[in-house]
Design a protein around this motif. Structure first.
Motif, PDB file in Angstrom:
ATOM      1  N   LYS A 139      41.543  31.313  38.513  1.00 58.58           N
ATOM      2  CA  LYS A 139      43.244  30.816  39.157  1.00 58.58           C
ATOM      3  C   LYS A 139      43.927  29.698  38.106  1.00 58.58           C
ATOM      4  O   LYS A 139      44.455  29.483  38.440  1.00 58.58           O
ATOM      5  N   LYS A 140      42.722  28.737  38.057  1.00 57.24           N
ATOM      6  CA  LYS A 140      42.771  27.923  36.999  1.00 57.24           C
ATOM      7  C   LYS A 140      43.693  27.799  36.121  1.00 57.24           C
ATOM      8  O   LYS A 140      44.261  27.015  36.005  1.00 57.24           O
ATOM      9  N   HIS A 141      43.257  28.477  35.193  1.00 56.84           N
ATOM     10  CA  HIS A 141      44.294  29.005  34.240  1.00 56.84           C
ATOM     11  C   HIS A 141      44.807  30.149  34.148  1.00 56.84           C
ATOM     12  O   HIS A 141      45.204  30.609  32.854  1.00 56.84           O
ATOM     13  N   GLY A 142      45.432  30.764  35.433  1.00 53.16           N
ATOM     14  CA  GLY A 142      45.990  31.842  35.048  1.00 53.16           C
ATOM     15  C   GLY A 142      46.215  33.001  35.478  1.00 53.16           C
ATOM     16  O   GLY A 142      46.375  33.653  35.068  1.00 53.16           O
ATOM     17  N   LEU A 143      44.982  33.048  35.297  1.00 51.91           N
ATOM     18  CA  LEU A 143      43.934  34.860  35.373  1.00 51.91           C
ATOM     19  C   LEU A 143      43.240  35.308  36.945  1.00 51.91           C
ATOM     20  O   LEU A 143      43.164  34.880  37.783  1.00 51.91           O
ATOM     21  N   LEU A 144      44.548  36.260  37.595  1.00 51.16           N
ATOM     22  CA  LEU A 144      44.623  36.791  38.199  1.00 51.16           C
ATOM     23  C   LEU A 144      44.074  37.919  38.764  1.00 51.16           C
ATOM     24  O   LEU A 144      44.544  38.995  37.692  1.00 51.16           O
ATOM     25  N   ARG A 145      43.707  38.411  40.205  1.00 53.75           N
ATOM     26  CA  ARG A 145      43.049  39.891  40.378  1.00 53.75           C
ATOM     27  C   ARG A 145      44.204  41.068  40.506  1.00 53.75           C
ATOM     28  O   ARG A 145      44.868  40.962  41.156  1.00 53.75           O
ATOM     29  N   LEU A 146      43.558  41.712  39.491  1.00 53.36           N
ATOM     30  CA  LEU A 146      44.648  43.312  41.065  1.00 53.36           C
ATOM     31  C   LEU A 146      43.795  44.072  41.478  1.00 53.36           C
ATOM     32  O   LEU A 146      43.234  44.696  40.877  1.00 53.36           O
TER      33      LEU A 146
END
Length: 200
Positions: A139-146
């Motif tokens: 999340k800190k690096h802009g990677l989010l779960r779908l």
């Protein structure tokens, strides 16, 4: 009084000389008038040429400025994208680690996680904590779960593994998620693998 013929001749000569002088002066004035007009014509032509050249150079200068600005903006955009998406391949590799952690925590039977099994309980809690931490880092690096259960199917974010009728579910929605998807700064990095509801 009688004027002597000699005086008459002198007067006539002076008169003629005066006329000749006037004619010479008017002729020289005409010549002077002709010369400036041709010089003016040359200057006008030269001025027109110079103005045309100035206009051409100004146009080229403006185009060069516009091109330089376009290049600067494109370069800036590429740099910004490189900052955002430069970690894309690294993130993809880490997703496999996140998948393994998720499978590991899911595979532990919940009824076995008791104080009587301290080793299993500690191992399970450690796995859960690691999974939570890795999601924080993502999340800190802009990677989010779908995890799109119940959402409308979107071909840009989801990959349909199968279509099946499901009672009580609206056609075109996602009934099952086989593999979690991820987005990096709004761009789909890995689509979620899903089962989609179809008409019965």
């Amino acid at each position: 009084l009688r004027t002597s013929p000699r005086l008459l001749c002198v007067a006539t000569q002076q008169k003629n000389t005066g006329q000749n002088l006037e004619e010479d002066q008017s002729q020289s004035q005409n010549e002077q008038k002709v010369e400036p007009s041709s010089a003016e014509k040359m200057l006008t032509e030269e001025k027109a040429k110079l103005e045309e050249q100035l206009k051409e150079v100004t146009d080229k200068y403006k185009r060069a400025l516009a091109d330089a600005e376009n290049v600067r903006q494109r370069s800036q955009k590429l740099v910004e994208e490189a900052k955002l998406y430069g970690i894309q391949s690294f993130c993809k590799d880490l997703l496999e680690v996140a998948d393994i952690l998720e499978k590991a925590t899911e595979s532990v039977p919940k009824e076995e996680i008791k104080d009587e099994n301290p080793h299993l309980k500690s191992l399970y809690e450690g796995l859960v904590m690691t999974e939570v931490q890795i999601q924080k880092v993502f999340k800190k690096h802009g990677l989010l779960r779908l995890n799109p259960v119940g959402a409308k199917f979107d071909p840009y974010e989801h990959e349909a593994l199968f279509h099946a009728p499901v009672e009580g579910k609206e056609p075109g929605t996602i009934a099952l998620v086989s593999k979690i998807g991820y987005k990096l700064h709004g761009r789909t990095l890995r689509p979620a693998l899903v089962g989609v509801v179809k008409d019965a």
